[in-house]
Design a protein around this motif. Structure first.
Motif, short mmCIF file in Angstrom:
data_model
loop_
_atom_site.label_atom_id
_atom_site.label_comp_id
_atom_site.label_asym_id
_atom_site.label_seq_id
_atom_site.Cartn_x
_atom_site.Cartn_y
_atom_site.Cartn_z
N UNK A 140 67.93 -2.07 164.65
CA UNK A 140 68.66 -1.85 163.40
C UNK A 140 68.96 -3.19 162.72
N UNK A 141 69.25 -4.23 163.53
CA UNK A 141 69.51 -5.56 162.96
C UNK A 141 68.28 -6.03 162.17
N UNK A 142 67.10 -5.83 162.74
CA UNK A 142 65.87 -6.24 162.05
C UNK A 142 65.70 -5.44 160.76
N UNK A 143 65.96 -4.14 160.86
CA UNK A 143 65.87 -3.30 159.66
C UNK A 143 66.80 -3.78 158.55
N UNK A 144 67.95 -4.30 158.93
CA UNK A 144 68.93 -4.74 157.93
C UNK A 144 68.74 -6.21 157.54
N UNK A 145 67.66 -6.83 158.05
CA UNK A 145 67.33 -8.19 157.62
C UNK A 145 68.01 -9.29 158.40
N UNK A 146 68.55 -8.99 159.59
CA UNK A 146 69.18 -10.03 160.41
C UNK A 146 68.08 -10.84 161.11
N UNK A 147 68.26 -12.16 161.19
CA UNK A 147 67.30 -13.01 161.89
C UNK A 147 67.34 -12.73 163.39
N UNK A 148 66.24 -13.09 164.06
CA UNK A 148 66.24 -13.08 165.52
C UNK A 148 66.75 -14.45 165.94
N UNK A 149 67.94 -14.49 166.54
CA UNK A 149 68.61 -15.77 166.82
C UNK A 149 68.33 -16.27 168.22
N UNK A 150 68.32 -17.60 168.33
CA UNK A 150 68.34 -18.24 169.64
C UNK A 150 69.80 -18.19 170.10
N UNK A 151 70.10 -17.51 171.17
CA UNK A 151 71.51 -17.24 171.48
C UNK A 151 72.02 -17.94 172.75
N UNK A 152 71.11 -18.48 173.57
CA UNK A 152 71.58 -19.08 174.84
C UNK A 152 71.74 -20.58 174.69
N UNK A 153 72.99 -21.01 174.68
CA UNK A 153 73.31 -22.44 174.57
C UNK A 153 72.87 -23.13 175.86
#
Ligand code: ASP
Length: 306
Positions: A109-122
């Motif tokens: 759903x995030x992709x459908x709504x235009x959210x980026x695929x984030x690098x999330x692991x610091x």
């Protein structure tokens, strides 16, 4: 009276939300904008990019949004590869007939709504996680990791005193609407797929503009069992003062005698403009941010006990 209450980790975005509220913005929009700054701030070690991974080193985020005027809710749980999860929860509220999405469906759903695929692991979170895990595992477990039973490890590597917290924002806006927004990476080293209370309406958050709003941090396994945030707002509806409503919720938490028991922090506001933050069972000092329109600037205050 416009007001904003948030926990200490809210500092990167608190002023943003205050400014939007001052300009007459809707509470939920203002809080989602503020919390997005917290989610991107690596120095906040409990939420978003600065948060902690689950037991197998994957970041999974939880968030919730509630509009106390309509009682509309949006929530997402165990979401991968997405930092602005409070905004994603808001999108669920606005664009789906559902209240909550989890895991792969939430990411879709995030992709459908235009959210980026984030690098999330610091990188630092990865280092701390791996050092911690290595200490807890036998050489045989290490060699086979992660294809080993994880449940026995969840008792030993759960590290609740060090690595829990959530960002919670509770606001009253110019239209006298109350709302609440939450966002977290949840317990460090949690079992994959575990949801905390932060995306669970009634447990980690609840708002009703006629009475009040509440949000909890720390041990979600307790507030989920008690429906803590809903208890507080229901007690306000039944005529309790804010003080007594929070006291009732603390009594309910203290009645729990089994399961994982530790600290909880309750944040609550009422429709009359009162606020209360209570530290239940945490040994460390708990602080919170508070602003209302009578004040020149937000203040960092110390939570009390009941
Ligand atoms: N309540 C959150 C959870 O259980 C974590 C926290 O606030 O410390 O995931």
């Amino acid at each position: 009276m416009r007001m904003l209450l948030a926990n200490a980790e809210a500092w990167p975005g608190f002023d943003t939300t205050v400014e939007l509220l001052k300009n007459g913005g809707a509470g939920i929009d203002a809080m989602v904008a503020g919390i997005a700054k917290v989610e991107r701030e690596a120095k906040v070690r409990s939420v978003g990019y600065g948060g902690w991974p689950n037991m197998i080193g994957d970041m999974e985020f939880d968030a919730g949004v509630m509009d106390g005027t309509t009682r509309d809710v949006g929530a997402v749980g165990a979401v991968p590869a997405t930092l602005p999860v409070a905004a994603l929860a808001h999108e669920v509220m606005k664009h789906l007939p559902h209240v909550m999405l989890t895991g792969a469906g939430a990411r879709r759903f995030a992709t459908e709504r235009g959210f980026a695929v984030d690098d999330t692991l610091h990188p630092d979170s990865k280092r701390v996680w791996w050092e911690r895990l290595q200490k807890e595992m036998s050489p045989e477990q290490l060699a086979a990791f992660p294809d080993i039973p994880l449940a026995p490890l969840s008792n030993t590597i759960t590290d609740p005193e060090r690595v829990r917290d959530t960002t919670v924002f509770l606001a009253r806006d110019a239209a006298e609407g109350l709302g609440v927004v939450t966002s977290t990476s949840g317990w460090a080293w949690k079992y994959p797929g575990r949801l905390g209370d932060s995306p669970i309406v009634g447990a980690g958050f609840y708002a009703d503009s006629r009475y009040g709003a509440a949000a909890c941090t720390h041990t979600g396994e307790m507030t989920m069992r008690c429906g803590t945030s809903r208890s507080i707002v229901l007690a306000l509806r039944l005529g309790y003062s804010l003080e007594d409503a929070v006291k009732l919720a603390v009594e309910e938490l203290s009645e729990l005698k089994t399961g994982f028991l530790a600290g909880v922090v309750i944040h609550a506001i009422d429709a009359k403009g009162n606020h209360k933050v209570v530290n239940y069972r945490n040994e460390e000092e708990i602080r919170y941010w508070y602003w209302d329109e009578r004040m020149a600037a937000p203040e960092l205050r110390v939570a009390g006990t009941i």
